[in-house]
Design an enzyme around this catalytic site. Structure first.
Site, PDB file in Angstrom:
ATOM      1  N   PRO A  76       9.638 -72.924  46.767  1.00 12.60           N
ATOM      2  CA  PRO A  76      10.717 -73.782  47.249  1.00 12.60           C
ATOM      3  C   PRO A  76      11.499 -74.477  46.133  1.00 12.60           C
ATOM      4  O   PRO A  76      10.923 -74.884  45.119  1.00 12.60           O
ATOM      5  CB  PRO A  76       9.982 -74.828  48.106  1.00 12.60           C
ATOM      6  CG  PRO A  76       8.587 -74.832  47.592  1.00 12.60           C
ATOM      7  CD  PRO A  76       8.311 -73.410  47.171  1.00 12.60           C
ATOM      8  N   ARG A 110      19.415 -77.992  39.555  1.00  8.13           N
ATOM      9  CA  ARG A 110      18.284 -78.870  39.885  1.00  8.13           C
ATOM     10  C   ARG A 110      17.650 -79.431  38.600  1.00  8.13           C
ATOM     11  O   ARG A 110      17.105 -78.665  37.805  1.00  8.13           O
ATOM     12  CB  ARG A 110      17.232 -78.053  40.641  1.00  8.13           C
ATOM     13  CG  ARG A 110      15.958 -78.811  40.924  1.00  8.13           C
ATOM     14  CD  ARG A 110      14.858 -77.879  41.409  1.00  8.13           C
ATOM     15  NE  ARG A 110      13.664 -78.634  41.680  1.00  8.13           N
ATOM     16  CZ  ARG A 110      12.455 -78.103  41.768  1.00  8.13           C
ATOM     17  NH1 ARG A 110      12.275 -76.800  41.616  1.00  8.13           N
ATOM     18  NH2 ARG A 110      11.422 -78.868  42.011  1.00  8.13           N
TER      19      ARG A 110
HETATM   20  C1  DQA Z   1       7.398 -75.950  38.883  1.00  6.82           C
HETATM   21  C2  DQA Z   1       6.575 -77.234  38.751  1.00  6.82           C
HETATM   22  C3  DQA Z   1       6.219 -77.792  40.112  1.00  6.82           C
HETATM   23  O1  DQA Z   1       5.444 -78.987  39.973  1.00  6.82           O
HETATM   24  C4  DQA Z   1       7.470 -78.137  40.887  1.00  6.82           C
HETATM   25  O2  DQA Z   1       7.137 -78.585  42.192  1.00  6.82           O
HETATM   26  C5  DQA Z   1       8.456 -77.025  40.928  1.00  6.82           C
HETATM   27  C6  DQA Z   1       8.636 -76.176  39.737  1.00  6.82           C
HETATM   28  C7  DQA Z   1       7.861 -75.414  37.519  1.00  6.82           C
HETATM   29  O3  DQA Z   1       8.306 -74.277  37.492  1.00  6.82           O
HETATM   30  O4  DQA Z   1       7.810 -76.124  36.518  1.00  6.82           O
HETATM   31  O5  DQA Z   1       9.186 -76.863  41.894  1.00  6.82           O
HETATM   32  O6  DQA Z   1       6.591 -74.957  39.479  1.00  6.82           O
END
Ligand code: DQA
Length: 150
Positions: A16, A24
């Site tokens: 997600p 983002r």
């Molecule tokens: C993420 C790290 C996760 O904690 C976060 O919820 C994300 C992206 C990353 O790619 O650094 O959505 O997986």
């Protein structure tokens, strides 16, 4: 170099909010977009003789069904489970079903962030975990996966 037809494809899964990469929180996730990740993974895999099936979804059940649909049809899984990393027993349970190696990728260094990001339901079932290398982590994940399945 082996041709695509000799190997089952790699399943690339992105969870997600990763469709919003580029806009983002660029200070955390950088300026690359999901399309750049898919391109990078496809190019890296193609050089190594593998095709890619890429899925990004914001719906947990859809990701789980993509894993179910992949049974018997993939060599391995590269996944950034995003927030489901820290919350989803259901995603972790699904990922073991195809019985192929899994590499977990995080763009950011989750260990250096909030405590709730320090636990992963996926890491115990992953062959390896890559975090904090930006989108290059996906390239390293493919290279490692290919050495595991070749
Ligand atoms: C993420 C790290 C996760 O904690 C976060 O919820 C994300 C992206 C990353 O790619 O650094 O959505 O997986």
């Amino acid at each position: 170099m082996a041709s695509d037809s000799e190997h089952l494809p790699i399943l690339l899964l992105n969870g997600p909010n990763l469709n919003m990469l580029g806009t983002r929180q660029p200070e955390v996730y950088g300026s690359d977009r999901l399309d750049d990740i898919v391109d990078l993974v496809e190019r890296t895999a193609a050089d190594l003789g593998f095709g890619v099936r890429a899925v990004q979804t914001n719906h947990e059940g859809e990701l789980i069904e993509a894993v179910h649909d992949s049974v018997g049809k993939i060599s391995g899984i590269v996944i950034n489970p995003a927030a489901w990393t820290h919350t989803s027993v259901a995603v972790a349970d699904a990922l073991v079903i195809p019985e192929v190696p899994i590499i977990e990728v995080h763009i950011s260094n989750v260990a250096a962030r909030e405590p709730f990001r320090h636990h992963s339901y996926v890491s115990p079932i992953a062959a390896g975990v890559i975090a904090g290398f930006g989108i290059s982590g996906y390239e390293y994940a493919v290279r490692r996966l290919v050495t595991l399945v070749s």
